[in-house]
Design a protein around this motif. Structure first.
Motif, PDB file in Angstrom:
ATOM      1  N   ALA A  94       3.715   4.107 -13.591  1.00  0.00           N
ATOM      2  CA  ALA A  94       2.981   3.496 -12.638  1.00  0.00           C
ATOM      3  C   ALA A  94       1.646   3.295 -13.458  1.00  0.00           C
ATOM      4  O   ALA A  94       1.102   2.302 -12.940  1.00  0.00           O
ATOM      5  CB  ALA A  94       2.654   4.813 -11.662  1.00  0.00           C
ATOM      6  N   ASN A  95       1.242   4.052 -14.255  1.00  0.00           N
ATOM      7  CA  ASN A  95       0.002   3.690 -15.074  1.00  0.00           C
ATOM      8  C   ASN A  95       0.508   2.266 -15.951  1.00  0.00           C
ATOM      9  O   ASN A  95      -0.715   1.482 -15.796  1.00  0.00           O
ATOM     10  CB  ASN A  95      -0.469   4.758 -16.011  1.00  0.00           C
ATOM     11  CG  ASN A  95      -1.705   4.739 -16.621  1.00  0.00           C
ATOM     12  OD1 ASN A  95      -2.595   4.324 -16.229  1.00  0.00           O
ATOM     13  ND2 ASN A  95      -1.604   4.480 -18.055  1.00  0.00           N
ATOM     14  N   VAL A 144      -1.258   6.354  -7.333  1.00  0.00           N
ATOM     15  CA  VAL A 144      -1.830   5.004  -7.679  1.00  0.00           C
ATOM     16  C   VAL A 144      -3.546   5.574  -7.801  1.00  0.00           C
ATOM     17  O   VAL A 144      -4.126   4.886  -8.678  1.00  0.00           O
ATOM     18  CB  VAL A 144      -1.512   4.105  -6.528  1.00  0.00           C
ATOM     19  CG1 VAL A 144      -2.466   2.606  -6.600  1.00  0.00           C
ATOM     20  CG2 VAL A 144      -0.138   3.758  -6.563  1.00  0.00           C
ATOM     21  N   THR A 176       6.469   4.215  -7.317  1.00  0.00           N
ATOM     22  CA  THR A 176       5.420   5.118  -6.839  1.00  0.00           C
ATOM     23  C   THR A 176       6.374   5.836  -5.737  1.00  0.00           C
ATOM     24  O   THR A 176       5.897   7.008  -5.518  1.00  0.00           O
ATOM     25  CB  THR A 176       4.438   4.415  -5.986  1.00  0.00           C
ATOM     26  OG1 THR A 176       5.102   3.252  -5.229  1.00  0.00           O
ATOM     27  CG2 THR A 176       3.557   3.792  -7.072  1.00  0.00           C
ATOM     28  N   LEU A 231      -0.680  -2.169  -4.944  1.00  0.00           N
ATOM     29  CA  LEU A 231       0.453  -1.072  -5.315  1.00  0.00           C
ATOM     30  C   LEU A 231       0.521  -0.426  -4.072  1.00  0.00           C
ATOM     31  O   LEU A 231       1.450   0.152  -3.835  1.00  0.00           O
ATOM     32  CB  LEU A 231      -0.156  -0.385  -6.512  1.00  0.00           C
ATOM     33  CG  LEU A 231       0.030  -1.199  -7.923  1.00  0.00           C
ATOM     34  CD1 LEU A 231      -0.123  -0.312  -9.114  1.00  0.00           C
ATOM     35  CD2 LEU A 231       1.248  -2.108  -8.080  1.00  0.00           C
ATOM     36  N   ILE A 232      -0.512   0.294  -3.534  1.00  0.00           N
ATOM     37  CA  ILE A 232      -0.422   1.066  -2.437  1.00  0.00           C
ATOM     38  C   ILE A 232       0.311   0.565  -1.202  1.00  0.00           C
ATOM     39  O   ILE A 232       1.276   0.910  -0.661  1.00  0.00           O
ATOM     40  CB  ILE A 232      -1.858   1.589  -1.907  1.00  0.00           C
ATOM     41  CG1 ILE A 232      -2.518   2.695  -3.141  1.00  0.00           C
ATOM     42  CG2 ILE A 232      -2.018   2.524  -0.757  1.00  0.00           C
ATOM     43  CD1 ILE A 232      -3.990   3.071  -2.795  1.00  0.00           C
ATOM     44  N   CYS A 264      -4.368   6.713 -11.043  1.00  0.00           N
ATOM     45  CA  CYS A 264      -4.237   5.665 -12.130  1.00  0.00           C
ATOM     46  C   CYS A 264      -5.420   4.640 -12.104  1.00  0.00           C
ATOM     47  O   CYS A 264      -5.886   4.270 -13.346  1.00  0.00           O
ATOM     48  CB  CYS A 264      -2.890   4.911 -11.993  1.00  0.00           C
ATOM     49  SG  CYS A 264      -1.321   5.955 -12.514  1.00  0.00           S
ATOM     50  N   GLY A 313      -4.621  -2.024  -7.622  1.00  0.00           N
ATOM     51  CA  GLY A 313      -4.378  -0.675  -7.050  1.00  0.00           C
ATOM     52  C   GLY A 313      -4.157  -0.740  -5.721  1.00  0.00           C
ATOM     53  O   GLY A 313      -3.195  -0.226  -5.207  1.00  0.00           O
ATOM     54  N   SER A 348       6.922  -1.940  -8.395  1.00  0.00           N
ATOM     55  CA  SER A 348       6.182  -0.717  -8.737  1.00  0.00           C
ATOM     56  C   SER A 348       6.460   0.058  -7.232  1.00  0.00           C
ATOM     57  O   SER A 348       6.075   1.382  -7.325  1.00  0.00           O
ATOM     58  CB  SER A 348       4.456  -1.129  -8.300  1.00  0.00           C
ATOM     59  OG  SER A 348       4.306  -1.716  -6.952  1.00  0.00           O
ATOM     60  N   LEU A 361       0.209  -0.681 -13.599  1.00  0.00           N
ATOM     61  CA  LEU A 361      -1.282  -0.836 -13.219  1.00  0.00           C
ATOM     62  C   LEU A 361      -2.200  -1.783 -14.331  1.00  0.00           C
ATOM     63  O   LEU A 361      -2.706  -2.688 -14.182  1.00  0.00           O
ATOM     64  CB  LEU A 361      -2.056   0.355 -12.776  1.00  0.00           C
ATOM     65  CG  LEU A 361      -3.478   0.060 -12.460  1.00  0.00           C
ATOM     66  CD1 LEU A 361      -3.503  -0.786 -11.171  1.00  0.00           C
ATOM     67  CD2 LEU A 361      -4.333   1.344 -11.973  1.00  0.00           C
ATOM     68  N   GLN A 382       3.999   0.033  -1.576  1.00  0.00           N
ATOM     69  CA  GLN A 382       4.591   1.475  -1.707  1.00  0.00           C
ATOM     70  C   GLN A 382       5.150   1.622   0.013  1.00  0.00           C
ATOM     71  O   GLN A 382       6.086   2.342   0.400  1.00  0.00           O
ATOM     72  CB  GLN A 382       3.758   2.680  -1.951  1.00  0.00           C
ATOM     73  CG  GLN A 382       4.395   3.839  -2.043  1.00  0.00           C
ATOM     74  CD  GLN A 382       3.491   4.922  -2.074  1.00  0.00           C
ATOM     75  OE1 GLN A 382       3.835   6.021  -2.690  1.00  0.00           O
ATOM     76  NE2 GLN A 382       2.238   4.907  -1.582  1.00  0.00           N
TER      77      GLN A 382
END
Length: 378
Positions: free
Chosen positions: A289-290, A136, A113, A334-335, A139, A331, A109, A293, A338
């Motif tokens: 990205a969606n 993110v 992102t 994922l952040i 999403c 979520g 991911s 997730l 990044q």
């Protein structure tokens, strides 16, 4: 008050994703940002024969997709490959498979992102980090509203992205110079096979459809159809885009470029071409990205439902039929990913992604040993 294992086993997601939504999930997860670099990488290795390399990679992908589609029909539940392994090889192997599968998409991911943030920065000047974080968060907000809304928006976004990529091919067609396809295979068979290996990455992502199997309507029909149509659509898009790019820009320049499609677009669209490619890239990476997730949250949900992760991650919102806790947690991860170095995270994710295809193949062999007809043939 926590739920018991029995109560968790009864938790199910709502089948609200039609065939279009399933295909959009697969195509969005498969094309991603890869098309903006893989056309250049394959051309550098094989020259104009990069088009043939994509065809060979498609055939290799079918070898994996066929058994994967069969297993998806047998076990149309949230979790995809994790469920296949758990059902046939047991919870211990399922536990390992779940972590490998979950980790693969979580780490990959970062590439998605950060790519979105970079392209958005080119267009608007928004700091890349904030662009990725905003993606993110957007999403997450969409997905906690339900898979039906997420599916509709996925169809819209990937539809616009495909229209943009096809527009690239159509706009470039009049400028194609047949002389640029000669010599056809300048690096020989070795270069072609090396390019095909790289091109195989272009078709990774069709397994996302199986992960959402519990939310797909009429899974016995729609799951295999969505997987095969995803691969066919991706092949068509890559061939058309590669044809326009190779036919308008010398293959050596295309292969050496860090932004091959942008450079090709500038040949037949002028300076505006680079910005238009960036817009298409923003759309495709947003769709990916969606999809990531959706996939990571469903793997997380499935493992929690089986007691392999904290139980609260298997809670389903009664109004939206969405695993809200799993969506929020994934979520957040994922952040965080990044912020990592994209080359490092992508290397880990790529290794885990290749590894995760091995256990399902073992599962299929086990099922063949037990006998029984394939659901694809029934």
């Amino acid at each position: 008050m926590s739920m018991s294992r029995t109560e968790h086993a009864q938790v199910e997601l709502k089948r609200a994703l039609g065939l279009k939504g399933a295909i959009a999930l697969g195509v969005g997860g498969t094309i991603g940002g890869g098309i903006f670099v893989l056309v250049g990488h394959t051309t550098a290795l094989a020259g104009p024969a990069a088009l043939l390399a994509f065809g060979l990679a498609f055939l290799a992908s079918l070898v994996i997709a066929l058994p994967y589609a069969e297993l998806a029909c047998r076990y149309p539940q949230a979790g995809g490959g994790y469920v296949f392994v758990r059902e046939v090889l047991g919870h211990k192997w399922g536990f390992l498979m779940g972590w490998v599968f979950w980790g693969a998409y979580l780490f990959v991911s970062g590439y998605v992102t950060q790519g979105f943030g970079g392209y958005l920065h080119m267009l608007t000047g928004t700091p890349p980090i904030w662009g990725g974080v905003g993606l993110v968060l957007g999403c997450v907000l969409i997905n906690i509203r339900g898979v039906e809304l997420s599916g509709k928006l996925q169809v819209l976004v990937i539809g616009l992205a495909l229209a943009g990529l096809l527009g690239f091919a159509v706009a470039g067609a009049p400028a194609v110079d047949a002389a640029k396809f000669s010599p056809w295979m300048p690096t020989g068979l070795q270069g072609l096979l090396a390019a095909a290996l790289i091109a195989f990455l272009a078709f990774g992502g069709f397994d996302m459809i199986a992960v959402a199997g519990e939310e797909i309507e009429h899974p016995e029909k729609n799951l295999p159809l969505a997987i095969f149509l995803t691969l066919a659509i991706v092949l068509g898009v890559y061939l058309l885009v590669a044809y326009a790019a190779v036919g308008t820009l010398d293959w050596r320049l295309l292969g050496a470029s860090s932004a091959p499609l942008s450079d090709a677009a500038k040949v037949f669209l002028g300076p505006l071409g680079g910005r238009l490619v960036a817009v298409i890239a923003v759309l495709t990476t947003a769709a990916t990205a969606n999809a990531v997730l959706v996939v990571t949250s469903r793997i997380c949900f499935a493992m929690a439902r089986d007691g392999l992760l904290p139980y609260y991650l298997a809670r389903v919102n009664p109004e939206t039929a969405t695993p809200r806790s799993a969506v929020l947690v994934c979520g957040g991860i994922l952040i965080a990913i990044q912020l990592m170095d994209s080359h490092f995270s992508t290397s880990i994710g790529g290794f885990l992604y290749v590894l995760h295809f091995i256990p399902p193949m073992i599962v299929l062999l086990k099922l063949r040993q037990r006998g029984g007809e394939s659901p694809l043939l029934s």
